[in-house]
Motif scaffolding. Structure first.
Motif, PDB file in Angstrom:
ATOM      1  N   ILE A 119      -8.782   1.410  -0.129  1.00 55.69           N
ATOM      2  CA  ILE A 119      -7.569   1.200  -1.222  1.00 55.69           C
ATOM      3  C   ILE A 119      -8.068   1.582  -2.715  1.00 55.69           C
ATOM      4  O   ILE A 119      -9.373   1.299  -2.989  1.00 55.69           O
TER       5      ILE A 119
ATOM      6  N   HIS B 178       0.968  -1.268  -0.032  1.00 57.68           N
ATOM      7  CA  HIS B 178       0.054   0.138  -0.072  1.00 57.68           C
ATOM      8  C   HIS B 178       0.834   1.196   0.087  1.00 57.68           C
ATOM      9  O   HIS B 178       1.561   1.480   0.912  1.00 57.68           O
TER      10      HIS B 178
ATOM     11  N   ASP C 190      -4.651   3.151  -7.555  1.00 60.82           N
ATOM     12  CA  ASP C 190      -3.391   4.028  -7.644  1.00 60.82           C
ATOM     13  C   ASP C 190      -2.279   3.806  -6.289  1.00 60.82           C
ATOM     14  O   ASP C 190      -1.069   3.979  -6.648  1.00 60.82           O
ATOM     15  N   ASP C 191      -3.099   3.331  -5.453  1.00 65.30           N
ATOM     16  CA  ASP C 191      -2.212   3.158  -4.156  1.00 65.30           C
ATOM     17  C   ASP C 191      -1.589   1.906  -4.003  1.00 65.30           C
ATOM     18  O   ASP C 191      -0.785   1.433  -3.030  1.00 65.30           O
TER      19      ASP C 191
ATOM     20  N   CYS D 107      -6.882  -1.308   3.358  1.00 63.02           N
ATOM     21  CA  CYS D 107      -5.784  -2.077   3.835  1.00 63.02           C
ATOM     22  C   CYS D 107      -5.683  -2.675   4.987  1.00 63.02           C
ATOM     23  O   CYS D 107      -6.076  -1.875   6.185  1.00 63.02           O
TER      24      CYS D 107
ATOM     25  N   VAL E 140       0.161   4.327   0.357  1.00 67.06           N
ATOM     26  CA  VAL E 140      -0.173   5.183   1.031  1.00 67.06           C
ATOM     27  C   VAL E 140       0.527   5.299   2.423  1.00 67.06           C
ATOM     28  O   VAL E 140       1.294   6.150   2.960  1.00 67.06           O
TER      29      VAL E 140
END
Lengths: 188, 188
Positions: free
Chosen positions: B136, A116, B139-140, B129, A118
């Motif tokens: 989610i 992930h 793009d992540d 996540c 992020v």
DNA sequence: TCAATCGGGTTCAATAAAGAAACCCATGCA
DNA sequence: TGCATGGGTTTCTTTATTGAACCCGATTGA
């Protein structure tokens, strides 16, 4: 016999399956997400026959999941990639992948892991409640009749069932309300 | 031509699809989750032909997703219900349903809504996540090569690609590390 | 007593879809 | 000239899906 279409079903799952329910299709979408974009690479990676890949890509484009861009003229060469709707399918695909990890992981270990971006962690996809953020299990989910609960295939029996159940619950609630009115203050 | 099985693919998604990829199957699982348990009710609710329902139920039972219980002897009458693995599929199904709500909702509105019994709210299924709990999006997510990345159909090209990408990244990192060593303190 | 109905299937014939392998075609390259 | 490459299409065979009809033991109703 034409296969019955899910497109007209009164049900969002059926409409999702109309797009994603075909054999191979979710794997194609996953490969596109992972950055495989050429016809031959898709065919090689999946081991799908080329004519079937042609058909699947066409219906995915027709359904607005995939788009193609020309990257070389004469002869025309195309790169395929996910549309916005297609990218929005990725989380649902990850949820099914996570199920496969839990219940049918290959003996050699899985070939892919996901990070992930992020938070920077490797993760498992979990399905959670949009309101309280807790992980959802089947036991925690109650179905309610929605605004469009018609008697069409896909929800013929369900819609009627849910309505009956709601009425029964409301009657029960009315009853307990009356009881509470009669002997006030008593906990129900 | 026998349809190519996904069962031996080196990929958890393929193994999930081996079970859930058949036409009708996810709808059957959803109906069982919603409490429809008799053969005739399933056939009527979905509009599926009876012999196909027989086959689907049999393979679902063979795959450990569905179980049946006899509720009446002579003649034998069965009730079908989800196993633990089957109930664990429900969140993934809700994730695809939520996609259908976003991208292909029926004009009349959806016939079903869902309430999360834990928090009491109506909700949308979101995929989040497992580490940071955030929703989610495609793009992540970064894919990394996993322990079982073999050159088999399903991840032929992907496994090689990811390995190359990893090596390239590691080389780049080594380079920048050296650079940072040479002119220390300079931001990269 | 006889017929109709119910639940849970099976059998059948016709049609659609999946599959492998071969073919096509314009270009790039040696 | 000859071969490789990318992106398909064609052909043909094997499966899958479909609707409709049938089956069977019990129960219900007239």
């Amino acid at each position: 016999m034409q296969r019955t279409s899910f497109a007209r079903m009164q049900c969002s799952l059926a409409r999702g399956l109309e797009v994603m329910g075909d054999w191979w299709t979710p794997l194609i979408v996953r490969d596109l997400f992972l950055g495989i974009e050429k016809f031959d690479e898709l065919a090689e990676d999946l081991g799908i026959s080329r004519n079937l890949l042609t058909r699947r890509l066409r219906t995915l484009i027709d359904n607005g999941i995939v788009e193609k861009r020309i990257y070389h003229r004469r002869p025309a060469r195309y790169a395929y990639f996910l549309s916005e709707a297609g990218r929005d399918l990725v989380p649902a695909i990850l949820a099914l992948t996570a199920w496969g990890e839990r219940w049918a992981r290959p003996a050699e270990g899985s070939p892919l892991r996901f990070r992930h971006a992020v938070c920077g962690h490797e993760f498992e996809a979990e399905v959670c409640c949009s309101e309280c953020r807790q992980t959802i299990t089947a036991d925690d989910v109650e179905a309610l009749p929605g605004p469009g609960g018609a008697a069409k295939p896909g929800t013929m029996v369900i819609a009627v069932r849910l309505r009956e159940r709601m009425i029964a619950e409301m009657l029960a609630r009315t009853k307990t309300t009356k009881e509470t009115e009669n002997n006030e203050g008593e906990p129900t």
